[in-house]
Scaffold this motif. Structure first.
Motif, mmCIF file in Angstrom:
data_model
loop_
_atom_site.group_PDB
_atom_site.id
_atom_site.type_symbol
_atom_site.label_atom_id
_atom_site.label_comp_id
_atom_site.label_asym_id
_atom_site.label_seq_id
_atom_site.Cartn_x
_atom_site.Cartn_y
_atom_site.Cartn_z
ATOM 1 N N SER A 29 43.257 62.362 43.993
ATOM 2 C CA SER A 29 44.588 61.757 43.923
ATOM 3 C C SER A 29 44.888 61.348 42.480
ATOM 4 C CB SER A 29 44.627 60.507 44.810
ATOM 5 O OG SER A 29 44.153 60.811 46.093
ATOM 6 N N GLY A 30 46.155 61.066 42.229
ATOM 7 C CA GLY A 30 46.525 60.590 40.890
ATOM 8 C C GLY A 30 47.245 61.654 40.088
ATOM 9 N N SER A 31 47.656 61.269 38.889
ATOM 10 C CA SER A 31 48.522 62.152 38.100
ATOM 11 C C SER A 31 47.783 63.340 37.473
ATOM 12 C CB SER A 31 49.233 61.345 37.004
ATOM 13 O OG SER A 31 48.298 60.714 36.164
ATOM 14 N N THR A 32 46.492 63.192 37.170
ATOM 15 C CA THR A 32 45.761 64.316 36.563
ATOM 16 C C THR A 32 45.533 65.424 37.593
ATOM 17 O OG1 THR A 32 44.668 62.616 35.239
ATOM 18 C CG2 THR A 32 43.797 64.847 35.048
ATOM 19 N N ASP A 85 38.613 65.217 41.116
ATOM 20 C CA ASP A 85 39.376 63.974 41.240
ATOM 21 C C ASP A 85 39.478 63.292 39.874
ATOM 22 O OD1 ASP A 85 40.738 61.857 42.341
ATOM 23 O OD2 ASP A 85 39.193 61.299 43.785
ATOM 24 N N GLY A 86 40.428 62.394 39.744
ATOM 25 C CA GLY A 86 40.603 61.622 38.520
ATOM 26 C C GLY A 86 39.768 60.349 38.551
ATOM 27 N N ALA A 87 39.898 59.543 37.526
ATOM 28 C CA ALA A 87 39.193 58.258 37.463
ATOM 29 C C ALA A 87 39.975 57.319 36.565
ATOM 30 C CB ALA A 87 37.787 58.455 36.914
ATOM 31 N N ASP A 88 39.725 56.047 36.739
ATOM 32 C CA ASP A 88 40.366 55.056 35.861
ATOM 33 C C ASP A 88 39.516 54.776 34.635
ATOM 34 O OD1 ASP A 88 42.683 54.507 37.515
ATOM 35 O OD2 ASP A 88 41.199 53.796 38.946
ATOM 36 N N LYS A 98 37.312 53.759 40.162
ATOM 37 C CA LYS A 98 38.406 54.500 40.768
ATOM 38 C C LYS A 98 39.181 53.559 41.686
ATOM 39 C CE LYS A 98 37.698 58.613 42.444
ATOM 40 N NZ LYS A 98 39.025 59.024 41.953
ATOM 41 N N GLY A 99 40.368 53.999 42.049
ATOM 42 C CA GLY A 99 41.146 53.198 42.982
ATOM 43 C C GLY A 99 42.339 52.494 42.373
ATOM 44 N N GLY A 100 42.636 52.836 41.094
ATOM 45 C CA GLY A 100 43.847 52.283 40.489
ATOM 46 C C GLY A 100 45.088 52.678 41.286
ATOM 47 N N GLY A 101 44.979 53.828 41.956
ATOM 48 C CA GLY A 101 46.097 54.283 42.788
ATOM 49 C C GLY A 101 45.939 53.846 44.242
ATOM 50 N N GLU A 107 38.904 58.757 48.863
ATOM 51 C CA GLU A 107 38.313 59.494 47.731
ATOM 52 C C GLU A 107 36.787 59.448 47.796
ATOM 53 O OE1 GLU A 107 41.877 58.816 44.446
ATOM 54 O OE2 GLU A 107 40.112 57.551 44.368
HETATM 55 C C1 ABF Z 1 42.685 58.481 41.472
HETATM 56 O O1 ABF Z 1 43.668 58.514 40.529
HETATM 57 C C2 ABF Z 1 41.970 57.281 41.236
HETATM 58 O O2 ABF Z 1 40.948 56.825 41.926
HETATM 59 C C3 ABF Z 1 42.346 56.732 39.981
HETATM 60 O O3 ABF Z 1 42.834 55.487 40.307
HETATM 61 C C4 ABF Z 1 43.418 57.578 39.543
HETATM 62 C C5 ABF Z 1 43.366 58.218 38.219
HETATM 63 O O4 ABF Z 1 44.660 58.521 37.996
HETATM 64 P P1 ABF Z 1 45.353 59.347 36.898
HETATM 65 O O5 ABF Z 1 44.827 60.719 36.999
HETATM 66 O O6 ABF Z 1 46.765 59.204 37.299
HETATM 67 O O7 ABF Z 1 45.059 58.680 35.609
HETATM 68 O O8 ABF Z 1 41.896 59.570 41.503
#
Ligand code: ABF
Length: 228
Positions: A29-32, A85-88, A98-101, A107
C-alpha cells in the motif's frame, strides 16, 4: 532525482527484477506501490504475464481492480511468491517502520505469507536508526475499547508519547480497514531491541499488531538522490 522520480525508479526496478511470469504477487500500500502496480500492468499487457495479485488494503485492492489485474486472496493463495511494499523508515539492519498509511496489519500478514518480501522506498526513508528520519512514531493497531489502557501501558513500559491517530485534529479517530484504531508511539530511546519490543507490545491485551517489521525485509530497492 525528484522524490516522485525516486519512488518511481525504485518501484519499476523492483517489479522488473522480482516479478516473474505466472507468480502470486502481494501488493503493498502507499504512494510508491502505485508506481509498482502501473509497471506491472504494463508488463502484463506486453509480456502476457499471468500474475495473481493479493492486496494488503482497500487502497491496494482498488489499485489492482483499476489496472484490470487479476485479484486473489489469501484463502485461495496462502503462499505468495513475492510481495512489494513501501515503508516509512528503514534502518541499517533493514528493520522497518510501516503503517503511516494505517495498513500495517494486512501488510504484515501478507508479508509473512511471502517467500520474498521486497521493500521499495525513496531516499527520504533511509536511516541508520529508527527515528532518525521518521518522526511520527511507530504505528500500533489496537482494538478500539482498549486504546487508553494500551496507551498508558506503553508509556509506562517504554516512555515517550502515545497518540491516538486522528485524520484531522479534534476529529474522530482514524479507523483501519479492520475496524480498529491506530496509536502512534513517539519513542525516545533509539537503541531499543526492536524484535523484543515488537513481541512485548503484542503481549499487551488489545494490541492487534505493530508497524515494526523486524527481519522480514530481504531486499530493499531504493530510489536515490542521484540517477544510478
Ligand atoms: C505503506 O505505505 C506503509 O506501511 C507505509 O506507511 C507507506 C509508505 O508509503 P509511501 O510509499 O506513500 O511513502 O506501505
Amino acid at each position: 532525482m525528484s522524490l516522485e522520480e525516486a519512488k518511481q525508479f525504485a518501484a519499476r526496478r523492483a517489479v522488473d527484477e522480482y516479478i516473474k511470469k505466472d507468480c502470486i504477487f502481494g501488493v503493498g500500500s502507499g504512494s510508491t506501490v502505485v508506481y509498482a502496480v502501473q509497471r506491472l500492468a504494463e508488463r502484463v499487457e506486453t509480456e502476457k504475464l499471468k500474475v495473481t495479485c493479493i492486496p494488503t488494503s482497500f487502497q491496494s485492492k482498488q489499485l489492482i481492480i483499476k489496472h484490470k489485474l487479476t485479484l486473489g486472496e489469501l484463502e485461495t493463495h496462502p503462499v505468495i511468491d513475492v510481495t512489494i511494499d513501501g515503508a516509512d523508515e528503514v534502518d541499517a539492519e533493514m528493520t522497518l517502520i510501516k503503517g503511516g498509511g494505517g495498513c500495517l496489519l494486512q501488510e504484515k500478514i501478507v508479508a509473512s505469507c511471502s517467500k520474498k518480501f521486497v521493500v521499495i522506498a525513496d531516499y527520504t526513508k533511509d536511516s541508520v536508526k529508527l527515528g532518525d528520519r521518521y518522526k511520527k512514531g511507530i504505528p500500533i493497531e489496537v482494538v478500539p475499547m482498549a486504546y487508553v489502557p494500551v496507551q498508558n501501558k506503553i508509556q509506562a513500559l517504554y516512555g515517550g508519547e502515545v497518540k491516538l491517530r486522528k485524520a484531522v485534529a479534534k476529529a474522530g479517530p482514524v479507523v483501519t480497514d479492520n475496524g480498529n484504531f491506530i496509536l502512534d508511539w513517539i519513542f525516545t530511546d533509539q537503541d531499543l531491541r526492536w524484535d523484543k519490543v515488537d513481541n512485548h507490545l503484542k503481549m499487551i491485551p488489545g494490541v492487534v499488531e505493530t508497524g515494526l517489521f523486524v527481519r522480514m525485509c530481504e531486499k530493499l530497492t531504493l530510489g536515490s538522490l542521484k540517477v544510478t
